[in-house]
Write a protein that holds these residues in place. Sequence first.
Motif, PDB file in Angstrom:
ATOM      1  N   THR A 182      22.286 -52.892 -61.359  1.00 43.75           N
ATOM      2  CA  THR A 182      21.265 -53.248 -60.380  1.00 43.75           C
ATOM      3  C   THR A 182      21.864 -54.063 -59.240  1.00 43.75           C
ATOM      4  N   GLY A 183      21.552 -53.643 -58.025  1.00 43.63           N
ATOM      5  CA  GLY A 183      22.060 -54.319 -56.843  1.00 43.63           C
ATOM      6  C   GLY A 183      23.423 -53.835 -56.390  1.00 43.63           C
ATOM      7  N   VAL A 184      24.014 -52.896 -57.143  1.00 47.16           N
ATOM      8  CA  VAL A 184      25.349 -52.401 -56.791  1.00 47.16           C
ATOM      9  C   VAL A 184      25.388 -50.881 -56.735  1.00 47.16           C
ATOM     10  N   GLY A 185      25.069 -50.210 -57.858  1.00 46.17           N
ATOM     11  CA  GLY A 185      25.155 -48.761 -57.920  1.00 46.17           C
ATOM     12  C   GLY A 185      25.005 -48.267 -59.336  1.00 46.17           C
ATOM     13  N   ALA A 186      25.573 -47.112 -59.616  1.00 47.17           N
ATOM     14  CA  ALA A 186      25.439 -46.511 -60.940  1.00 47.17           C
ATOM     15  C   ALA A 186      26.644 -45.643 -61.260  1.00 47.17           C
ATOM     16  N   HIS A 187      26.960 -45.581 -62.531  1.00 53.18           N
ATOM     17  CA  HIS A 187      27.968 -44.640 -63.005  1.00 53.18           C
ATOM     18  C   HIS A 187      27.295 -43.274 -63.046  1.00 53.18           C
ATOM     19  N   ILE A 188      27.975 -42.260 -62.526  1.00 50.73           N
ATOM     20  CA  ILE A 188      27.410 -40.922 -62.505  1.00 50.73           C
ATOM     21  C   ILE A 188      28.418 -39.915 -63.048  1.00 50.73           C
ATOM     22  N   TYR A 235      32.256 -56.813 -57.542  1.00 53.16           N
ATOM     23  CA  TYR A 235      31.113 -56.058 -57.028  1.00 53.16           C
ATOM     24  C   TYR A 235      30.763 -56.485 -55.608  1.00 53.16           C
ATOM     25  N   GLN A 236      30.888 -57.779 -55.321  1.00 57.61           N
ATOM     26  CA  GLN A 236      30.568 -58.251 -53.971  1.00 57.61           C
ATOM     27  C   GLN A 236      31.526 -57.635 -52.953  1.00 57.61           C
ATOM     28  N   PHE A 237      32.804 -57.552 -53.294  1.00 57.57           N
ATOM     29  CA  PHE A 237      33.781 -56.907 -52.415  1.00 57.57           C
ATOM     30  C   PHE A 237      33.412 -55.436 -52.215  1.00 57.57           C
ATOM     31  N   LEU A 238      33.059 -54.765 -53.305  1.00 53.05           N
ATOM     32  CA  LEU A 238      32.676 -53.359 -53.251  1.00 53.05           C
ATOM     33  C   LEU A 238      31.456 -53.168 -52.354  1.00 53.05           C
ATOM     34  N   ILE A 239      30.443 -53.991 -52.535  1.00 56.35           N
ATOM     35  CA  ILE A 239      29.222 -53.889 -51.732  1.00 56.35           C
ATOM     36  C   ILE A 239      29.522 -54.129 -50.259  1.00 56.35           C
ATOM     37  N   ASN A 240      30.342 -55.113 -49.964  1.00 54.89           N
ATOM     38  CA  ASN A 240      30.679 -55.402 -48.561  1.00 54.89           C
ATOM     39  C   ASN A 240      31.385 -54.221 -47.907  1.00 54.89           C
ATOM     40  N   SER A 254      20.357 -48.140 -56.888  1.00 53.91           N
ATOM     41  CA  SER A 254      20.501 -48.922 -58.122  1.00 53.91           C
ATOM     42  C   SER A 254      19.222 -49.654 -58.497  1.00 53.91           C
ATOM     43  N   GLN A 255      18.316 -49.794 -57.552  1.00 55.30           N
ATOM     44  CA  GLN A 255      17.061 -50.501 -57.811  1.00 55.30           C
ATOM     45  C   GLN A 255      15.906 -49.547 -58.099  1.00 55.30           C
ATOM     46  N   THR A 256      16.165 -48.236 -57.993  1.00 53.08           N
ATOM     47  CA  THR A 256      15.073 -47.275 -58.167  1.00 53.08           C
ATOM     48  C   THR A 256      15.299 -46.243 -59.263  1.00 53.08           C
ATOM     49  N   VAL A 257      16.523 -46.101 -59.757  1.00 50.47           N
ATOM     50  CA  VAL A 257      16.787 -45.102 -60.796  1.00 50.47           C
ATOM     51  C   VAL A 257      17.086 -45.781 -62.122  1.00 50.47           C
ATOM     52  N   LYS A 258      17.038 -44.956 -63.163  1.00 54.73           N
ATOM     53  CA  LYS A 258      17.398 -45.462 -64.481  1.00 54.73           C
ATOM     54  C   LYS A 258      18.341 -44.467 -65.140  1.00 54.73           C
ATOM     55  N   GLU A 259      18.995 -44.903 -66.158  1.00 59.36           N
ATOM     56  CA  GLU A 259      19.920 -44.052 -66.891  1.00 59.36           C
ATOM     57  C   GLU A 259      19.205 -42.789 -67.360  1.00 59.36           C
ATOM     58  N   GLY A 260      19.885 -41.652 -67.190  1.00 60.11           N
ATOM     59  CA  GLY A 260      19.333 -40.371 -67.608  1.00 60.11           C
ATOM     60  C   GLY A 260      18.688 -39.584 -66.485  1.00 60.11           C
ATOM     61  N   CYS A 261      18.416 -40.249 -65.369  1.00 63.12           N
ATOM     62  CA  CYS A 261      17.883 -39.530 -64.201  1.00 63.12           C
ATOM     63  C   CYS A 261      18.976 -38.633 -63.631  1.00 63.12           C
ATOM     64  N   LEU A 262      18.582 -37.745 -62.754  1.00 64.40           N
ATOM     65  CA  LEU A 262      19.518 -36.852 -62.068  1.00 64.40           C
ATOM     66  C   LEU A 262      19.450 -37.149 -60.583  1.00 64.40           C
ATOM     67  N   ILE A 263      20.559 -36.932 -59.908  1.00 65.56           N
ATOM     68  CA  ILE A 263      20.587 -37.081 -58.461  1.00 65.56           C
ATOM     69  C   ILE A 263      21.384 -35.925 -57.872  1.00 65.56           C
ATOM     70  N   SER A 264      20.784 -35.270 -56.908  1.00 67.45           N
ATOM     71  CA  SER A 264      21.447 -34.205 -56.170  1.00 67.45           C
ATOM     72  C   SER A 264      21.835 -34.818 -54.830  1.00 67.45           C
ATOM     73  N   CYS A 265      23.138 -34.883 -54.570  1.00 69.11           N
ATOM     74  CA  CYS A 265      23.582 -35.554 -53.350  1.00 69.11           C
ATOM     75  C   CYS A 265      25.001 -35.140 -52.975  1.00 69.11           C
ATOM     76  N   ARG A 266      25.376 -35.560 -51.791  1.00 72.00           N
ATOM     77  CA  ARG A 266      26.733 -35.355 -51.286  1.00 72.00           C
ATOM     78  C   ARG A 266      27.446 -36.703 -51.427  1.00 72.00           C
TER      79      ARG A 266
END
Length: 180
Positions: free
Chosen positions: A118-124, A8-13, A141-153
Amino acid sequence: MRFFNLEYQFLINRYKQWRKLGMKLNHSIEKEIPKDVLLEAAREFHMLTKDGIIIFDSKDETAYLMDRIIYDIERDGKRYMEYYLEKYRDSLSGMQKRLLEAMQNSVYSLFIIGDVKTGVGAHITDAFSNDRLFLCDVNLSQTVKEGCLISCRVISIDNIHFTSGCACVFEGIHLKLLRD
């Protein structure tokens, strides 16, 4: 567990490196946008007054407007990221070219938030195609929870998936309405 933390640290970097470069590129592209295109996009978003003044209700609306212009509005069959790549190709770094190419292949959709790291991202999961991926986004990752929706590019590069920086989060109860 230690292995996953390093992974995860490599991914975040890498994510932070691409996001930083993306922000600089977006600002450079924005400087190239003609005024008439800016006004057209503002009119589409109902941000333009009768006097030709753009009114924003929040700072976020600036990002939505620029995202629309950079990724969606075409002139002579080209979007503004494509104009920028064509115009500056010889002076861009290899990473800048790769990112601009990834931007051209980005996908805008509605996604269902799955497991959040948390601190990395989310499976979508794409609400329309059911495609699944891991979205790297520390703030999200610090503001959403499982089951939320996100509209994004979503931009994908080096097996890293992240947003263009412009996202709308909704409660999961709105899935049917947003799909329709």
